[in-house]
Structure formats: C-alpha cells, structure tokens
Enzyme design. Structure first.
Site, short mmCIF file in Angstrom:
data_model
loop_
_atom_site.label_atom_id
_atom_site.label_comp_id
_atom_site.label_asym_id
_atom_site.label_seq_id
_atom_site.Cartn_x
_atom_site.Cartn_y
_atom_site.Cartn_z
N GLU A 90 38.56 34.29 60.86
CA GLU A 90 38.41 33.31 60.43
C GLU A 90 38.43 31.67 59.85
O GLU A 90 39.16 32.54 59.10
CB GLU A 90 36.73 33.28 60.50
N CYS A 103 39.09 26.42 54.43
CA CYS A 103 38.78 28.10 53.64
C CYS A 103 39.63 28.77 55.22
O CYS A 103 39.46 29.38 56.36
CB CYS A 103 37.51 28.31 53.40
N CYS A 110 40.22 44.31 55.32
CA CYS A 110 41.03 44.47 54.33
C CYS A 110 41.37 45.37 54.08
O CYS A 110 39.43 46.90 54.43
CB CYS A 110 40.11 43.55 53.42
N CYS A 114 35.66 46.61 48.95
CA CYS A 114 34.32 46.31 47.74
C CYS A 114 33.23 46.48 48.97
O CYS A 114 32.52 45.99 49.60
CB CYS A 114 34.11 44.97 47.66
N CYS A 117 30.83 43.49 51.08
CA CYS A 117 31.94 42.82 51.35
C CYS A 117 32.06 43.12 52.57
O CYS A 117 32.29 43.96 53.61
CB CYS A 117 33.14 42.63 50.82
N CYS A 337 30.15 33.25 52.57
CA CYS A 337 31.19 33.60 51.63
C CYS A 337 30.95 35.34 52.24
O CYS A 337 29.74 35.62 52.35
CB CYS A 337 31.28 33.84 50.58
N1 SAH Z 1 40.00 39.18 49.26
C1 SAH Z 1 39.69 38.05 47.76
C2 SAH Z 1 39.45 36.53 48.52
C3 SAH Z 1 38.52 36.63 49.85
S1 SAH Z 1 36.78 36.94 49.83
C4 SAH Z 1 38.99 38.24 46.75
O1 SAH Z 1 38.74 39.71 47.51
O2 SAH Z 1 38.97 37.35 45.88
C5 SAH Z 1 35.82 36.02 49.23
C6 SAH Z 1 35.10 35.62 47.54
O3 SAH Z 1 33.96 35.70 48.73
C7 SAH Z 1 35.05 36.56 46.61
O4 SAH Z 1 34.73 36.41 45.35
C8 SAH Z 1 34.67 38.22 47.12
O5 SAH Z 1 34.24 39.39 46.46
C9 SAH Z 1 32.98 36.96 47.73
N2 SAH Z 1 31.91 37.78 48.81
C10 SAH Z 1 32.91 39.38 49.51
N3 SAH Z 1 31.88 39.49 50.72
C11 SAH Z 1 30.67 38.89 49.85
C12 SAH Z 1 29.35 38.68 50.42
N4 SAH Z 1 28.47 39.40 51.25
N5 SAH Z 1 28.58 37.77 49.17
C13 SAH Z 1 29.05 36.55 48.53
N6 SAH Z 1 30.20 36.56 48.58
C14 SAH Z 1 30.77 37.35 48.44
FE1 SF4 Z 2 38.91 42.42 50.57
FE2 SF4 Z 2 35.97 41.72 50.50
FE3 SF4 Z 2 37.25 42.82 48.57
FE4 SF4 Z 2 38.05 40.80 49.09
S1 SF4 Z 2 36.03 41.33 48.62
S2 SF4 Z 2 39.51 42.39 48.42
S3 SF4 Z 2 38.05 40.24 51.16
S4 SF4 Z 2 36.64 44.28 50.39
#
Ligand code: SAH
Ligand code: SF4
Length: 363
Positions: A90, A103, A110, A114, A117, A337
C-alpha cells in the site's frame, strides 16, 4: 527486457554505456521517465528515432500496477499496488495545508514481527524492487496529476508503509537517490524520511550513503519492554540504538531524530514510562511523534485513551521535547499506521514461508 525504473542515475548511465550510448542520453531518458512520468519511448521526442528503436528492443519503463485506489473523506488516498503472486502493498497520500506526504512501502510483509504491527503479523514475503519502490511515487504523481511542470503535489515522502526499509537496503538507497535527484524527483533531503525499527549497522550505512531525515520506532523506554514489542531490540538494544542516533545526527539533514512511539493502553503509556523515556533520550536531540495504536483483528493491544496520550505528551513537552500526536487519518479506508493490510486477491494461499497471503483486515 531491462526495466529502466530499476536504475538510479548512476545505474542508468552504466547501462547506457553498455549499449554504447552517452551519459547525457541516460540523463534525458531519466528526466522523461521521472520528471515527466513518460513510459513510452516514442513519446520521448528529443531522443533520436534510432535510439528509441534500440531502447524499445531492449528495455521497458514498467511501473507496478495499481489494483485499487480509494479516497477517504479526509482527502487521504490509498493505492493498492500489485507485487505479484496475489500479493500487494500500500501507498498512502496524505494532503495537508502546507505539504503533501506520500507514505510508501519497501517490502511485501516484514520479517521483524513487532508485536503491534499488522504488517509484521503477515510475515515476510519479499523485498520490493527499485521499480516497485520508486514506482509508488511515479504512480501517485500521475494519479494526483503532478507530472509535467514543477508543481509539487507530493512535497514529502516517508518510508512508513509496509516493511522495514533498512532491511531492503540496496533498493531503498537507489530509490532514495532517485527521490533526491534533480533529474528525477528533486525532493529535499529534509523532506524524505526513512523510518526504521532500529537496525543499527544499516543506520550507520545510511548516514554515509544517503543521509535523509530519520525516524526511529522506539515504542518503549527500556530494553525489557522493547525486547517484547520490537524483537529486533534483542539484537540491537537501546544503548546501541541511542549511540547510532547520535552518530547519525553528525551527517543528518535535520538536527534531530524523530522518535515514533505507538501508544498502547496499559503497556507503554504511563507517566513513569514517559519519565524513563526522558532519561533514555537525554543525549539525543529529538522530537517525539506519538501514534495512538491502530487496532486490527487478533491484536491483544488497545489504543491509549486520548487524555492519557495528552498527559504523556505533556511530560515530554515540559522537558522541552517537541512532541506531536499523529492524527489518525484515512481511518475509513484502513489507511492508518499499522493498518496497511495489502492484498485481498487470494486470502487462502500459503506457500511454505515464501509467499504470504495478505489478509483483509476489516470487512
Ligand atoms: N518498518 C518501519 C516503518 C514502517 S511502520 C518501522 O518500523 O519504523 C511505520 C510506523 O507505524 C512505525 O513506527 C510502526 O512501529 C508504527 N506502527 C506499526 N503498527 C502500528 C499500529 N498498529 N498502530 C500504530 N502504529 C503502528
Ligand atoms: Fe516491520 Fe511493522 Fe516492525 Fe516496522 S513496525 S519493523 S513494518 S513489523
């Protein structure tokens, strides 16, 4: 057939040299492709016909395909980009008064997993190619009517879509170089942001290869909690990450690091957590961006209440740290996000670890 969108300026020049063509021809084609958004060699009118024929025989300008394009009530626009095998990533355009931010995604899925996420929960499919990464900007420019002339509908790019940009390092760097190149997108270094979960060695490489604005996904003030939320912390703990941030600032186009902090009720959002954060970042010039957690099905977390986010932010502000709270935009089209879900074509496919099904998040 060579896809010319897979090259940055140096790569294109080298490829032209292999075809017996001069560097200035590569520059002309680069400008046609990226500044004018032209994919058809015959439309490149100042290129000799003989060279156009040669290019047609050996190369293509092939951006990825948009499979859906949704406009939110608040103006946020989400493009779903086909990356093959029934998967998609996306791209989200967020218009604001003074700027337009795109964005973009850098990987399908990935690997870093995390806890909060949805992209991480899908697992890793594959790295996007340069053409797929820069192609998101190419396509969005076109869809937003921003090509031809210098109109900057997209003034900022953030690599905050799906995937970890620094885990797809070589392709990310090439795409970044195209974004900055005056013969391509000509964006300011300060307006292009890489967001990383904290891959320390590649933060150092980025500083040397292509320093742009850096956002680091912190989400926790201590190793015990961050180990759980952002598992890569077990490999690169906070002390090392903070040191890498300080080193990065020596060459960064901005004089601060942006720390992203997703606020999860009862997990990382107490006053004590905020105070612990202040101690952690004491030596790192920074701003904070608080992101209220965006829920998705199957996730055990809840969004911190608005007054909790406000109080948390106040503690940081009172200590002199510029702190903003990210507005949840594009909610109605699942473009917030962490909600970037990807493809819906084939929800059942599972090919032993290599191809992930991209699940629909909300129906
Ligand atoms: N992989 C990179 C960039 C993509 S995620 C990273 O982790 O930084 C972009 C941002 O959205 C990151 O700070 C991530 O931690 C946050 N994010 C991921 N899942 C989320 C969620 N469910 N609610 C709010 N922020 C989230
Ligand atoms: Fe990967 Fe999501 Fe963690 Fe960013 S926040 S490093 S996209 S798992």
């Amino acid at each position: 057939m060579q896809n010319l969108l897979d090259f940055d300026a140096d790569g294109l020049t080298a490829w032209f040299a292999e075809q017996g063509e001069k560097p200035f021809r590569a520059r002309q084609v680069l400008r046609w492709m990226h500044r004018s958004g032209v994919a058809d060699f015959d439309a490149m009118t100042d290129i000799a016909k003989s060279l156009r024929e040669k290019l047609k025989a050996r190369a293509v300008v092939a951006p990825p395909t948009v499979v859906s394009d949704k406009l939110s009530d608040d103006g946020t626009r989400k493009f779903l980009i086909d990356v093959g095998n029934g998967n998609a990533v996306e791209t989200v355009f967020i218009p604001e008064d003074e700027r337009g931010t795109l964005c973009i995604s850098t990987q399908a899925g990935c690997a870093l997993d995390c806890a909060f996420c949805s992209t991480g929960k899908q697992g890793f499919n594959r790295n996007l190619t340069v053409a797929e990464i820069i192609g998101q900007l190419w396509l969005a420019n076109k869809a937003l009517g921003a090509v031809h002339g210098d109109e900057r509908v997209i003034s900022n790019v953030v690599m905050m879509g799906m995937g970890e940009p620094l885990a797809n390092y070589d392709n990310t760097i090439k795409a970044l170089r195209l974004m900055l190149d005056d013969n391509a997108y000509g964006l300011s270094r300060r307006r292009v942001t890489v967001s990383t979960s904290g891959l320390v060695p590649t933060i150092d490489r980025l500083r040397e290869d292509c320093p742009v604005a850096l956002a680091v996904s912190l989400h926790a003030p201590n190793d015990a909690l961050r180990d759980q939320l952002v598992p890569i912390n077990q490999k690169y703990p906070l002390k090392e990450l903070m040191a890498a941030c300080r080193r990065y600032l020596e060459k960064a186009p901005r004089d601060f690091i942006t720390f992203e902090y997703t606020m999860m009720a009862g997990v990382n959002d107490s006053d004590a957590h905020a105070r612990e954060l202040l101690a952690l970042v004491r030596d790192v010039p920074c701003k904070f961006n608080l992101i209220p957690f965006n829920p998705f099905p199957g996730s055990p977390f809840r969004r911190s209440p608005a007054d909790r986010v406000r109080r948390f932010g106040e503690i940081l502000l009172q200590a002199g740290i510029v702190t903003t709270t990210r507005k949840t935009r594009g909610d109605d089209i699942d473009a917030a996000c962490g909600q970037l879900a990807g493809q819906v074509k084939d929800k059942t496919r599972r090919t032993a670890g290599t191809t992930i099904p991209i699940q629909e998040l909300r129906t």
